[in-house]
Design an enzyme around this catalytic site. Structure first.
Site, PDB file in Angstrom:
ATOM      1  N   ARG A 237       0.869  -1.172   0.000  1.00  0.00           N
ATOM      2  CA  ARG A 237       0.000   0.000   0.000  1.00  0.00           C
ATOM      3  C   ARG A 237       0.904   1.219   0.000  1.00  0.00           C
ATOM      4  O   ARG A 237       1.972   1.213   0.634  1.00  0.00           O
ATOM      5  CB  ARG A 237      -0.889   0.030   1.258  1.00  0.00           C
ATOM      6  CG  ARG A 237      -2.024  -0.970   1.258  1.00  0.00           C
ATOM      7  CD  ARG A 237      -3.083  -0.663   0.186  1.00  0.00           C
ATOM      8  NE  ARG A 237      -4.182  -1.609   0.197  1.00  0.00           N
ATOM      9  CZ  ARG A 237      -4.235  -2.728  -0.536  1.00  0.00           C
ATOM     10  NH1 ARG A 237      -3.236  -3.053  -1.345  1.00  0.00           N
ATOM     11  NH2 ARG A 237      -5.289  -3.513  -0.482  1.00  0.00           N
ATOM     12  N   GLU A 266      -4.445   7.233  -4.847  1.00  0.00           N
ATOM     13  CA  GLU A 266      -4.465   6.491  -6.113  1.00  0.00           C
ATOM     14  C   GLU A 266      -5.703   6.936  -6.877  1.00  0.00           C
ATOM     15  O   GLU A 266      -6.789   6.847  -6.323  1.00  0.00           O
ATOM     16  CB  GLU A 266      -4.543   4.991  -5.853  1.00  0.00           C
ATOM     17  CG  GLU A 266      -3.220   4.403  -5.446  1.00  0.00           C
ATOM     18  CD  GLU A 266      -3.295   2.919  -5.132  1.00  0.00           C
ATOM     19  OE1 GLU A 266      -4.238   2.243  -5.576  1.00  0.00           O
ATOM     20  OE2 GLU A 266      -2.407   2.444  -4.414  1.00  0.00           O
ATOM     21  N   HIS A 285      -1.936   0.174  -9.496  1.00  0.00           N
ATOM     22  CA  HIS A 285      -2.403  -0.919  -8.619  1.00  0.00           C
ATOM     23  C   HIS A 285      -2.848  -2.128  -9.465  1.00  0.00           C
ATOM     24  O   HIS A 285      -3.995  -2.581  -9.396  1.00  0.00           O
ATOM     25  CB  HIS A 285      -3.542  -0.417  -7.710  1.00  0.00           C
ATOM     26  CG  HIS A 285      -3.636  -1.168  -6.416  1.00  0.00           C
ATOM     27  ND1 HIS A 285      -3.861  -0.563  -5.210  1.00  0.00           N
ATOM     28  CD2 HIS A 285      -3.535  -2.484  -6.136  1.00  0.00           C
ATOM     29  CE1 HIS A 285      -3.908  -1.468  -4.239  1.00  0.00           C
ATOM     30  NE2 HIS A 285      -3.710  -2.650  -4.796  1.00  0.00           N
TER      31      HIS A 285
HETATM   32  O1  LIG Z   1      -4.351  -4.812  -3.449  1.00  0.00           O
HETATM   33  C1  LIG Z   1      -4.707  -5.930  -3.509  1.00  0.00           C
HETATM   34  C2  LIG Z   1      -5.175  -6.700  -2.401  1.00  0.00           C
HETATM   35  O2  LIG Z   1      -5.408  -6.114  -1.343  1.00  0.00           O
HETATM   36  O3  LIG Z   1      -5.346  -7.915  -2.552  1.00  0.00           O
END
Ligand SMILES: O=CC(=O)O
Length: 318
Positions: A237, A266, A285
């Protein structure tokens, strides 16, 4: 609720940026009566009683007190991924609602994303892609380089497996040490102190979940411990890395480069400095985003929700 009626499953929307994928609708409809947020808001009185489960897709719908208060029959919230930092777990639990994530589905594709970023940064693929005539794009060698994995859960472990095939030296830091056989299987060496990993690694890959303990885990001090030739890769993150410190570190040569699948916010605003730096790769992401993984996530969510509604142990309960 009438006898043969399917349990109501609230989803944000179908399709769109924050909507569940069209291809998953048939699977969900096999087991649930699907209710989108729009339908819910248009007919709140009727729909609120029907909803027994929520499937969070890409962090949506937003779960707040008001929504929880308006769903008297809600039993479970299933998340379409592994990270739960977008959810107030205490608040949800205070309503007696169970929660589940999808750790099994996500690990391979997220590990692939980490390796893709590592290779792309090391071998300057993004710059190379737009400068095919330049011959001075010297990258750094991956074979034989040292990879430091911070967070050795299932994703971290799969990264180690992949890195082994690239003949990398692998260090890892984790709250708990892995079993000796597991370390040996991927040739990974445990670093009890994160500092020692940072000092040795050519590539540092951040794979921890975001919690109050990991918030800005990698800050100015940690970047200064890294080698000036090292690359920071973040697939966890954004807020695990201090982004302001990262900008400075990249601008002043404290570290060589960064490759980020996650940022805050994001997406980043178009004029953000990180987007202007040459020694950064930023992807939106992409971690889990493959056709197969996203479908497996929905299968895992269905399994978790059905278990919760049937009073059975929830496979990935939080
Ligand atoms: O970002 C992706 C997840 O949390 O699996």
């Amino acid at each position: 609720m009438g006898g043969g009626e399917l349990p109501g499953l609230l989803v944000n929307e179908i399709g769109g940026i924050h909507g569940i994928l069209h291809g998953h609708v048939a699977l969900l409809k096999k087991h649930f009566y699907l209710i989108t947020m729009k339908e819910f808001l248009e007919n709140r009185k009727h729909m609120s009683k029907k909803v027994q489960a929520i499937y969070l897709w890409w962090h949506k719908p937003i779960i707040d007190r008001e929504l929880l208060q308006s769903l008297p029959n809600l039993k479970v919230i299933a998340n379409s991924g592994v990270g739960m930092d977008h959810l107030d777990l205490k608040l949800v639990a205070s309503f007696g609602v169970k929660m589940a994530n999808a750790p099994y589905a996500v690990s391979s594709s997220t590990a692939d994303t980490g390796m893709a970023l590592l290779l792309a940064s090391a071998r300057r693929l993004v710059e190379g892609n737009i400068s095919i005539l330049l011959s001075d794009l010297l990258g750094v060698e991956v074979t034989g380089a040292t990879l430091g994995i911070i967070g050795m859960g299932s994703i971290g472990y799969k990264i180690a497996l992949r890195a082994k095939a690239f003949e990398m030296n692998i260090l890892y830091h984790n709250r708990t040490r892995r079993k000796e056989q597991e370390e040996q299987a991927v040739g990974a060496t445990y670093c009890e102190k994160i500092d020692s990993l940072l000092q040795q690694a050519d590539f540092v890959m951040v794979v921890v979940s975001l919690t109050p303990q990991t918030h800005k885990l990698i800050g100015k001090r940690e970047m200064e411990l890294m080698k000036p030739t090292a690359t920071l890769i973040n697939i966890s993150r954004g807020a695990v890395v201090d982004q302001e410190a990262l900008v400075t570190a990249l601008q002043t040569g404290v570290i060589r480069a960064a490759a980020l699948d996650v940022t805050y916010p994001e997406p980043l605003p178009r004029d953000h400095t990180l987007l202007k730096l040459k020694n950064v790769i930023i992807t939106p992401h992409l971690g889990i985003k493959t056709d197969k993984t996203t479908y497996m996530i929905t299968e895992e969510a269905v399994e978790n929700i059905l278990a919760a509604l049937n009073g059975l142990p929830i496979p990935s309960e939080l």
